[in-house]
Design an enzyme around this catalytic site. Structure first.
Site, PDB file in Angstrom:
ATOM      1  N   HIS A   1       4.695   1.231   3.935  1.00 57.10           N
ATOM      2  CA  HIS A   1       3.275   0.961   3.656  1.00 57.10           C
ATOM      3  C   HIS A   1       2.374   1.428   4.799  1.00 57.10           C
ATOM      4  O   HIS A   1       1.155   1.467   4.627  1.00 57.10           O
ATOM      5  CB  HIS A   1       3.031  -0.513   3.293  1.00 57.10           C
ATOM      6  CG  HIS A   1       3.110  -1.488   4.432  1.00 57.10           C
ATOM      7  ND1 HIS A   1       2.628  -2.774   4.325  1.00 57.10           N
ATOM      8  CD2 HIS A   1       3.631  -1.404   5.673  1.00 57.10           C
ATOM      9  CE1 HIS A   1       2.843  -3.425   5.462  1.00 57.10           C
ATOM     10  NE2 HIS A   1       3.453  -2.619   6.288  1.00 57.10           N
TER      11      HIS A   1
ATOM     12  N   ASP B   1      -9.468  -0.101   4.588  1.00 57.24           N
ATOM     13  CA  ASP B   1      -8.238  -0.644   5.162  1.00 57.24           C
ATOM     14  C   ASP B   1      -8.474  -0.988   6.629  1.00 57.24           C
ATOM     15  O   ASP B   1      -9.308  -0.365   7.296  1.00 57.24           O
ATOM     16  CB  ASP B   1      -7.130   0.433   5.066  1.00 57.24           C
ATOM     17  CG  ASP B   1      -5.717  -0.115   5.092  1.00 57.24           C
ATOM     18  OD1 ASP B   1      -5.472  -1.092   5.817  1.00 57.24           O
ATOM     19  OD2 ASP B   1      -4.850   0.457   4.406  1.00 57.24           O
TER      20      ASP B   1
ATOM     21  N   HIS C   1      -5.988  -0.503   8.576  1.00 57.16           N
ATOM     22  CA  HIS C   1      -5.010   0.409   9.173  1.00 57.16           C
ATOM     23  C   HIS C   1      -5.193   1.826   8.628  1.00 57.16           C
ATOM     24  O   HIS C   1      -5.561   2.006   7.465  1.00 57.16           O
ATOM     25  CB  HIS C   1      -3.590  -0.057   8.859  1.00 57.16           C
ATOM     26  CG  HIS C   1      -3.338  -1.501   9.193  1.00 57.16           C
ATOM     27  ND1 HIS C   1      -3.615  -2.519   8.298  1.00 57.16           N
ATOM     28  CD2 HIS C   1      -2.848  -2.084  10.314  1.00 57.16           C
ATOM     29  CE1 HIS C   1      -3.306  -3.675   8.865  1.00 57.16           C
ATOM     30  NE2 HIS C   1      -2.845  -3.451  10.077  1.00 57.16           N
TER      31      HIS C   1
ATOM     32  N   ASP D   1      -2.712   3.953   8.178  1.00 58.73           N
ATOM     33  CA  ASP D   1      -1.549   4.273   7.335  1.00 58.73           C
ATOM     34  C   ASP D   1      -1.191   5.755   7.414  1.00 58.73           C
ATOM     35  O   ASP D   1      -0.856   6.393   6.415  1.00 58.73           O
ATOM     36  CB  ASP D   1      -1.785   3.847   5.877  1.00 58.73           C
ATOM     37  CG  ASP D   1      -1.841   2.331   5.723  1.00 58.73           C
ATOM     38  OD1 ASP D   1      -1.439   1.625   6.662  1.00 58.73           O
ATOM     39  OD2 ASP D   1      -2.288   1.852   4.670  1.00 58.73           O
TER      40      ASP D   1
ATOM     41  N   ASP E   1      -7.351  -1.768   0.294  1.00 60.69           N
ATOM     42  CA  ASP E   1      -6.384  -2.693   0.870  1.00 60.69           C
ATOM     43  C   ASP E   1      -7.148  -3.962   1.225  1.00 60.69           C
ATOM     44  O   ASP E   1      -8.144  -3.909   1.953  1.00 60.69           O
ATOM     45  CB  ASP E   1      -5.772  -2.071   2.131  1.00 60.69           C
ATOM     46  CG  ASP E   1      -4.660  -2.901   2.737  1.00 60.69           C
ATOM     47  OD1 ASP E   1      -4.780  -4.145   2.756  1.00 60.69           O
ATOM     48  OD2 ASP E   1      -3.670  -2.321   3.220  1.00 60.69           O
TER      49      ASP E   1
ATOM     50  N   ASP F   1      -6.664  -6.152   3.268  1.00 63.55           N
ATOM     51  CA  ASP F   1      -6.815  -6.456   4.697  1.00 63.55           C
ATOM     52  C   ASP F   1      -7.985  -5.686   5.329  1.00 63.55           C
ATOM     53  O   ASP F   1      -8.297  -5.887   6.508  1.00 63.55           O
ATOM     54  CB  ASP F   1      -5.512  -6.255   5.468  1.00 63.55           C
ATOM     55  CG  ASP F   1      -5.103  -4.797   5.710  1.00 63.55           C
ATOM     56  OD1 ASP F   1      -5.967  -3.902   5.656  1.00 63.55           O
ATOM     57  OD2 ASP F   1      -3.900  -4.556   5.947  1.00 63.55           O
TER      58      ASP F   1
ATOM     59  N   HIS G   1       0.802  -1.223   0.000  1.00 63.07           N
ATOM     60  CA  HIS G   1       0.000   0.000   0.000  1.00 63.07           C
ATOM     61  C   HIS G   1       0.835   1.272   0.000  1.00 63.07           C
ATOM     62  O   HIS G   1       0.269   2.370  -0.105  1.00 63.07           O
ATOM     63  CB  HIS G   1      -0.977   0.001   1.189  1.00 63.07           C
ATOM     64  CG  HIS G   1      -2.303   0.609   0.870  1.00 63.07           C
ATOM     65  ND1 HIS G   1      -3.416   0.451   1.655  1.00 63.07           N
ATOM     66  CD2 HIS G   1      -2.708   1.390  -0.174  1.00 63.07           C
ATOM     67  CE1 HIS G   1      -4.439   1.110   1.124  1.00 63.07           C
ATOM     68  NE2 HIS G   1      -4.033   1.693   0.018  1.00 63.07           N
TER      69      HIS G   1
ATOM     70  N   GLU H   1      -2.030  -4.912  -1.337  1.00 65.65           N
ATOM     71  CA  GLU H   1      -1.602  -5.793  -0.247  1.00 65.65           C
ATOM     72  C   GLU H   1      -2.056  -7.250  -0.401  1.00 65.65           C
ATOM     73  O   GLU H   1      -1.961  -8.017   0.559  1.00 65.65           O
ATOM     74  CB  GLU H   1      -2.058  -5.256   1.127  1.00 65.65           C
ATOM     75  CG  GLU H   1      -1.426  -3.927   1.510  1.00 65.65           C
ATOM     76  CD  GLU H   1       0.025  -4.028   1.985  1.00 65.65           C
ATOM     77  OE1 GLU H   1       0.543  -5.149   2.098  1.00 65.65           O
ATOM     78  OE2 GLU H   1       0.630  -2.963   2.216  1.00 65.65           O
TER      79      GLU H   1
END
Length: 306
Positions: free
Chosen positions: A144, A127, A129, A131, A230, A232, A100, A275
């Site tokens: 990332h 996502d 996260h 980030d 992403d 995840d 990412h 990702e």
């Protein structure tokens, strides 16, 4: 209906910004899962531009708080130019990652294009996260975890200047959805800069429908909607093939509703798929789920009502 029906797939096969190897194989896994064929079956004109090239992953420790900074800069400049060129020709770029950190080059290119044509930008960051780390906040130095911060002007000079404007975007243009893993220092930094975050507790309490109504509010004909997806973001039960799994993500139906509501706006004009790590996947299960969800972004629906 999504208005832009001319799509260009751009592979970026690198895991240069990640903490685990394997995302470099993501573009091919998405192709094997049939993304081009699925979109073509929905009446989309799809051109696969193949893979971009860049430095190999040296797999070294961080230097001055950043891991592989020179290589990350090189990849993101290449991504910026590829995405920007597609937008200039009126096509919708779909960037196949890769980790990412590449969202930096992709979104910097979209912001560059929006400045050229006088459009507003809305970024949906799907996502687990935020980030939104900096070298001071993250012990790993993995970039990332930093692209949103870099896009908002917080990061090394070489990265924040990609796209020719600092900052590339305002935090006010970003809506983060599905967040459930944030470092303590990062959390304070997110609050300091007023990022709009719809974390999993918000989704649990208010539901995906209300979440997306808020995240997509005030879009108009002069808004370019970019989706940075992403993998995840999804619950690892259905999407195990990522390097940073976090339990408790959106369910299969919640994820589809998210994508269907994005499609209903008719505003999506660019996206990233990030990702995906086939080395950690089960028989390409995660790539197949990702393709299924992207079909919903392009109009596949369970709706029986007219």
């Amino acid at each position: 209906m999504t208005k832009l029906r001319n799509v260009s797939l751009i592979g970026a096969p690198t895991d240069i910004g990640a903490g685990a190897r394997g995302a470099s194989m993501g573009p091919e896994a998405i192709r094997v899962a049939g993304l081009r064929e699925a979109l073509s079956a929905r009446g989309v004109d799809v051109i696969d531009r193949g893979n971009l090239t860049g430095p190999t992953n040296p797999w070294q420790p961080p230097v001055a708080g950043y891991r592989h900074l020179d290589e990350v800069v090189a990849w993101n400049r290449t991504v910026h130019d590829a995405v920007y060129n597609e937008l200039k020709t009126g096509r919708m770029p779909i960037l196949l990652g890769g980790d990412h950190c590449l969202g930096l080059g992709s979104i910097a290119a979209v912001a560059h294009h929006c400045r050229d044509v006088g459009k507003k930008l809305r970024v949906l960051w799907l996502d687990a996260h935020a980030d939104f780390n900096t070298s001071e906040l993250t012990p790993s130095g993995n970039i990332h975890g930093m692209p949103v911060a870099c896009l908002c002007g917080f990061g090394p000079k070489e990265l924040i200047e990609i796209g020719g404007h600092v900052p590339a975007i305002s935090p006010k243009w970003v809506r983060q959805i599905g967040i459930r893993s944030v470092d303590e220092g990062e959390r304070a930094f997110v609050h300091e800069h007023d990022l709009e975050v719809f974390d999993m507790r918000f989704i649990d309490e208010m539901g995906m429908r209300h979440t997306m109504e808020l995240a997509l509010a005030t879009l108009d004909d002069n808004t370019h909607l970019h989706v940075s997806f992403d993998v995840d973001f999804l619950d690892p039960v259905m999407a195990p093939g990522v390097g940073t799994t976090v339990g408790g993500g959106p369910t299969y139906r919640e994820a589809h509703l998210c994508m269907e509501m994005i499609h209903d706006t008719g505003r999506m004009a660019s996206m990233d798929i990030m990702e995906l790590n086939p080395a950690l996947d089960e028989r390409n299960k995660t790539a197949l789920v990702a393709v299924d969800l992207i079909e919903s972004l392009f109009g596949k629906s369970t709706l029986m009502r007219k």
